[in-house]
Each structure stands twice: as C-alpha cells, then as structure tokens.
Design an enzyme around this catalytic site. Sequence first.
Site, PDB file in Angstrom:
ATOM      1  N   LYS A 127       0.778  -1.200  -0.094  1.00 47.56           N
ATOM      2  CA  LYS A 127       0.160  -0.004   0.177  1.00 47.56           C
ATOM      3  C   LYS A 127       0.707   1.214  -0.320  1.00 47.56           C
ATOM      4  O   LYS A 127       0.461   2.202  -0.162  1.00 47.56           O
ATOM      5  CB  LYS A 127      -1.080  -0.139   1.151  1.00 47.56           C
ATOM      6  CG  LYS A 127      -1.832  -1.092   1.415  1.00 47.56           C
ATOM      7  CD  LYS A 127      -2.560  -1.591  -0.149  1.00 47.56           C
ATOM      8  CE  LYS A 127      -3.271  -2.692  -0.001  1.00 47.56           C
ATOM      9  NZ  LYS A 127      -2.551  -3.892   0.070  1.00 47.56           N
ATOM     10  N   CYS A 197       8.015  -8.593  -1.184  1.00 48.85           N
ATOM     11  CA  CYS A 197       7.629  -9.933  -1.740  1.00 48.85           C
ATOM     12  C   CYS A 197       8.064 -10.299  -3.127  1.00 48.85           C
ATOM     13  O   CYS A 197       7.848  -9.244  -3.994  1.00 48.85           O
ATOM     14  CB  CYS A 197       6.347 -10.244  -1.601  1.00 48.85           C
ATOM     15  SG  CYS A 197       5.641 -10.301   0.179  1.00 48.85           S
ATOM     16  N   GLU A 448      -7.724  -8.924   1.624  1.00 54.22           N
ATOM     17  CA  GLU A 448      -6.903  -9.845   0.486  1.00 54.22           C
ATOM     18  C   GLU A 448      -7.186 -11.501   0.929  1.00 54.22           C
ATOM     19  O   GLU A 448      -7.179 -11.618   2.103  1.00 54.22           O
ATOM     20  CB  GLU A 448      -5.778  -9.446   0.455  1.00 54.22           C
ATOM     21  CG  GLU A 448      -5.377  -8.121  -0.570  1.00 54.22           C
ATOM     22  CD  GLU A 448      -4.000  -7.833  -0.534  1.00 54.22           C
ATOM     23  OE1 GLU A 448      -3.083  -8.731  -0.137  1.00 54.22           O
ATOM     24  OE2 GLU A 448      -3.702  -6.818  -1.292  1.00 54.22           O
ATOM     25  N   SER A 474      -4.522 -11.077  -3.036  1.00 57.43           N
ATOM     26  CA  SER A 474      -3.162 -10.716  -2.785  1.00 57.43           C
ATOM     27  C   SER A 474      -2.616 -10.873  -4.116  1.00 57.43           C
ATOM     28  O   SER A 474      -3.077 -11.634  -5.209  1.00 57.43           O
ATOM     29  CB  SER A 474      -2.652 -11.593  -2.284  1.00 57.43           C
ATOM     30  OG  SER A 474      -1.011 -11.536  -2.234  1.00 57.43           O
TER      31      SER A 474
END
Length: 560
Positions: A127, A197, A448, A474
């Site tokens: 975010k 990630c 998510e 996600s």
Amino acid sequence: MGDNLKKRSSMTTDGDNRAPNRAMLRAVGFTDEDFHKPMIGIASTWSEITPCNIHINKLAEKVKEGVREAGGVPQIYGTITVSDGIMMGHEGMHFSLPSREVIADSIEIVSNAMRHDGVIAIGGCDKNMPGCLMALCRIDAPSIFVYGGTILPGNCDGQDVDIVSIFEAVGKFNAGKISREEFIRIEQNAIPGAGSCGGMYTANTMSSAIEALGMSLPGSASMPAVSSRKANDCYEAGKALINLIQKGITPKQILTKKAFENAITVVLVLGGSTNAVLHLIAIAKEIGVGLTLDDFDRISKKTPHLADLKPGGKYAMTDLDKVGGVHGVMKYLLKEGMLHGDCLTVTGKTIAENLKDMPDLVPNQTIVRKKSEALHPSGPLVILKGNLAPDGAVAKISGLKKISITGPAKVFESEDDCFNAIMTDKIKPGDVIIIRYEGPKGGPGMREMLAVTSALVGKGLGEDVGLMTDGRFSGGTHGLVVGHISPEAFDGGPIAIVQNGDKVTIDSSKNLLQVEISQEEIDKRLKSWKPIEPRYKTGVLAKYVKLVQSATNGAITNLL
C-alpha cells in the site's frame, strides 16, 4: 541555485516575519545558506514491522545525499506502513487498504504544511506505492517515487521459495502432502531478508506501473533491495528532483491519460496483480485523469501476456532484473508500438528518450517472450460484468488451464468462515465459492484472500473451484478467482442475494459473471434484502466506512 527555486518554502523561511520559523529550523540543522536553497521533503516508510520496509531509512539517507549534492536542503520524515503478509488471514487485514489513505493523507499533510519545494517518497510494502503516489498527486510539487526494492528469493532444499510458498504450504500440510519438518523448513527459509515480496505480486506490480507512469527513475522498479544499484538509484533520485524543480515539472505534467495507458500495458504484459486496477484508478482520480474499468478492458484485449513471472509463472522479479528489468521490457514494447514514447518522466525527458540508450533485454532469455510467442494473446487481467456485478469485477487468468466454470454456489459471509470450510474439506471440485460482505464498506477494507486461495491451491483445488468476492486478492493469488465485485454486498449489490446451491457462472472468455436465476427472482430477493450493521462502530474503520467509495472508483476516500 537560488531563491527562485523556493516557490513554496519561501512562505516558511523568507522575511523578518519568519524569524521564528527560521529559529525552529536552525534547531534541526539549517544554516544561513540553507535558507536560500529549495526545501525537499523525503517521505520514509521505514518500519521494523516488515522486511519490505526495514531498510528504507538507509535508502532515505542516500536520497538525502543526492539532494545535498544537487543543492537542496533535505528533510526526512516518517509515515506509516503495515505488512500485508503479516496481516493476511485475520482481523488485521481490515486495516491494509485504509493504510493507503493514511499514507497519502500524512505525506500530503507534512509536505504541504512545511511547504516543501519538492518531495521524494520511498515505499516498500504493497500500500506504500499507491499511497505515496496519491499524496504526490495532491501536493503537485516536483516529485519522484523511489521503490525500496524486491527481496531476494529464499532457498529450501535447493528450490527457490517465497512468501506464497509458505502460504500454499499451509494447505499442503493440512492435506498431508508435506511433512511437518518440510513445512517448518519452508517457513524458516521463505523470507531471507529486506525487500518486498519477490514475484510479480502487488508491490512489484506497482513499482513496475510507477516506472511506466514516468514517476520513478528508469530501472528503479526491478532492482533488488539489497544492492549497490538500489543505493545509487536513491542517490540519483535526490539529484534528479532538483532538476525537476529547475524545470518546473510536476506530477500533473507527467501523469496524463497516455501515461496511465502505458502503466496498464506494462502491468498486463508482466502478468501483474489485480490490485493494480484498484490503485491506478485511485491515483488517476487524485490527479484528475478519467480512468475506468473500461480502459483496462480495452487495453487488455489488445495486449499480450509475455512475462513468465510468479504467481502464475516460473520466475521472480530478481530473475527479470538479471535479463534487463522493467526498462528492458519497456524498450521492447516501445519498439513494438505498444507504448506512448512521448510521455514525460521524472528525468525531464520522455519515455522514448530515456530508453534510447538503455540496453535491450538479454538475447535468448526465457522470462519475457516475444509477441509472436505470447503466453496468452490478451492480457491476464479481465474485467467481468453481469447480473452479479453490474458495475464490474476483476479476474486474473494467468497460468490457468481453465478460465470458466459453472457450478453450485457455496456462500460465506466472511473470509474466516470460508477458510475454515476449506481446511475441514467442505469445499468440493466444481463448487463456486462466494465470499461477501468483504468489500470496501462491508469488510471493511476489502481484505485480501491469499490465505483462502493458497489453501485451495495447497489442497489441490486451485483449478477445480471458482471463487468470487467483493473483497480483494493478494498479488500472490492464483486460481479461477474474481474480486472487486461492484456494487458490494454492503450496498445491496446482487452478490448479497445469492443463495447456497444457486447455479453461478464465471466465464472469463466472455467477460461474464452471473447467477442463473431470472431477473424477476433477483428483484424479489433484493426487495427483501436488509442491510447489515457496520462491523466497526468506533475508530478508524468506522470513519473509513463513512468515506470510502466503491472498488470501481478505486476505493478512494478523497471527496472528489
């Protein structure tokens, strides 16, 4: 360098009446000379709560060096971050999307209050990127975004692993497919250090989109977090911002409709996250550009999916970086006539000018295919409509063998109820799962569903069931899933009246999402539908419910 570059900060520092203001600034290190230099805000999302952001302050110091070198006076300040990976699957996930708004609001507040002449925002977790960009749009001073960088892959028993590996291992372990020892080894090795990630998940999707928008330096999107190149990227961003101030270039000149079309194209080619739809619409609204689901649908139908990246594919962002990175992909797309090369960027040059002297993708690499060898002839993000989603919904079909399903509805009023059903083997092949009251207002916060979708994959059901929700997914999700259904159940959207056993269809080839009952029956059920009470009556989530708009409007809270 002179006072003429202090178009905003002069009201803070200039003249006898501002002696008290200057006195305060002297206490934080300003010298007489600094009062004649442009003041630069450096918004840092540093935090110890997540590997995505744990290194950000070191990067902020490199930005600070670049600003100083180029003749500005830098001020680092903080904003929040949360960790989507750590919040996933429990109540904390309600706070993820609202954190985007808090990031945007807080950067806007600080840099407008201080009258910074320019702003550099540094983001890591999901975010952060849209939150930072939304703030830069509102401030509309010369601005640059710097991505904190992608994490290196973990290694378990000779295999690359990442955050999605351990989420899917939960389902595999529950199904008896892996031992407890293997399960623990994956957990211990999935996240080796700092960085976001590592697949084409939401953070890397948005960093790629922002580079394509022209709001970060060429090459910024795919650099590893832990690298000398990323440190230099930060230093050069500091210098580049002073150039933007000298030229008077602000986000409003960069973030045009064509720039957003470039970003959508890059996201589709790379197989990016469905969250890009939500976030790009939100950013566009902040800058006053009309961007809708129809734009994504139009561009997706003519844009092939070329990159074999996780979660639907084989490779990580670090692999893409080794063969030329996002800028290498953009150079190929420009040659193929798929990008608007005349869009302005934060270098002060156009996309085409930036890419002219940059290297091509490495020859004979297997990560990004040529158009003639596309993974799919159209984009992997598909906009669906129908009697279940009159205002639209978003699906992702990359890596799927099956892109449609018709089956009986299994209805759940929350993600938690659905997860428990999966783990107790109550979901069967052919079912179409519906998770509702998880939208922007109903959730609240559009949680998510990675815990749910990963459990399905781990259980071996990823290709055999459908899943639809007014919540989100996600960037690590893969499977036959549809999110962002609008109107949401909380607002009385048709998803609210589906009953267990109703026949439901997801057909990505026809852009269709529908329940197989008559319109008369839908109207009858809607008349008897009663709204639920908000789940939170106090605090930030109660406030969020009163302000947030629908997913089709980017779930923004700005009063536009």
